[in-house]
Design an enzyme around this catalytic site. Sequence first.
Site, mmCIF file in Angstrom:
data_model
loop_
_atom_site.group_PDB
_atom_site.id
_atom_site.type_symbol
_atom_site.label_atom_id
_atom_site.label_comp_id
_atom_site.label_asym_id
_atom_site.label_seq_id
_atom_site.Cartn_x
_atom_site.Cartn_y
_atom_site.Cartn_z
ATOM 1 N N ARG A 59 44.757 43.881 40.809
ATOM 2 C CA ARG A 59 45.201 42.480 40.701
ATOM 3 C C ARG A 59 46.616 42.362 40.152
ATOM 4 O O ARG A 59 47.290 41.344 40.362
ATOM 5 C CB ARG A 59 44.194 41.663 39.880
ATOM 6 C CG ARG A 59 42.900 41.404 40.626
ATOM 7 C CD ARG A 59 41.916 40.609 39.797
ATOM 8 N NE ARG A 59 41.490 41.280 38.598
ATOM 9 C CZ ARG A 59 40.535 42.209 38.515
ATOM 10 N NH1 ARG A 59 39.901 42.575 39.612
ATOM 11 N NH2 ARG A 59 40.221 42.779 37.377
ATOM 12 N N GLU A 96 35.797 50.783 27.593
ATOM 13 C CA GLU A 96 34.718 50.452 26.648
ATOM 14 C C GLU A 96 33.577 51.462 26.766
ATOM 15 O O GLU A 96 33.009 51.894 25.774
ATOM 16 C CB GLU A 96 34.203 49.037 26.934
ATOM 17 C CG GLU A 96 34.922 48.001 26.101
ATOM 18 C CD GLU A 96 34.492 46.589 26.454
ATOM 19 O OE1 GLU A 96 34.897 46.131 27.536
ATOM 20 O OE2 GLU A 96 33.779 45.983 25.646
HETATM 21 P P1 AMP Z 1 41.981 46.624 29.212
HETATM 22 O O1 AMP Z 1 42.411 48.029 29.501
HETATM 23 O O2 AMP Z 1 40.734 46.571 28.375
HETATM 24 O O3 AMP Z 1 43.101 45.787 28.640
HETATM 25 O O4 AMP Z 1 41.537 45.981 30.588
HETATM 26 C C1 AMP Z 1 42.478 45.433 31.434
HETATM 27 C C2 AMP Z 1 42.134 45.656 32.883
HETATM 28 O O5 AMP Z 1 40.768 45.400 33.168
HETATM 29 C C3 AMP Z 1 42.929 44.704 33.744
HETATM 30 O O6 AMP Z 1 43.383 45.407 34.886
HETATM 31 C C4 AMP Z 1 41.976 43.586 34.090
HETATM 32 O O7 AMP Z 1 42.138 43.184 35.423
HETATM 33 C C5 AMP Z 1 40.581 44.178 33.873
HETATM 34 N N1 AMP Z 1 39.722 43.330 33.020
HETATM 35 C C6 AMP Z 1 39.252 43.649 31.792
HETATM 36 N N2 AMP Z 1 38.457 42.689 31.295
HETATM 37 C C7 AMP Z 1 38.436 41.711 32.239
HETATM 38 C C8 AMP Z 1 37.800 40.414 32.301
HETATM 39 N N3 AMP Z 1 37.030 39.944 31.322
HETATM 40 N N4 AMP Z 1 38.013 39.661 33.407
HETATM 41 C C9 AMP Z 1 38.800 40.127 34.415
HETATM 42 N N5 AMP Z 1 39.408 41.324 34.405
HETATM 43 C C10 AMP Z 1 39.232 42.117 33.333
#
Ligand code: AMP
Length: 172
Positions: A59, A96
Amino acid sequence: MEHLKQLIRDIPDFPIPGIIFKDITTLLKDAHAFGHVVDRLVDEYRDHQVDVVVAIESRGFIFGAPLAYKLNACFVPVRKFGKLPAQTVTKEYALEYGTSTLEMHVDAIQEGQRVLIVDDLLATGGTARATAELVETLGGHVVGFAFVVELCFLSGREKLAGYSIFSLIQYE
Ligand code: AMP
């Protein structure tokens, strides 16, 4: 921003139980809102002399490509493991649950280029952090991070301490 927020759809328990997925497809199908989001990101980084926009699969590509075009910058994709055809640098990082691996072509960035990293959403910050490490491995200078959505309660900013971070829509 309240109007934009209303265009983002919450999908509970996707892709796994307990996660509320922020679905941006409902924002993207509103031409005015999509254009407005891109314009706001452009305004934020217009004066930062960005050479390269690095966008994160998948995205991040949606916003990164028009942003690169408008900033007159190059576009570089960061992809999940095994998708890029030429020689890559690779970074494994913690999710996670479990791990994931991101890759970038070794010749994607020249030493000293000013790089803006773009994704749709900042959650825990692991994905963005891993991307910054790939950029820096190749000698790029991370000018900042741009996100459309930030889930502030997950404290992703802490993982990106010391970097400039911009997000358009926040959830506290
Ligand atoms: P992080 O590494 O935890 O910051 O996760 C970010 C990545 O996971 C991004 O590429 C987001 O598109 C996706 N992502 C994580 N959590 C969500 C969520 N609640 N809704 C949509 N996309 C998410």
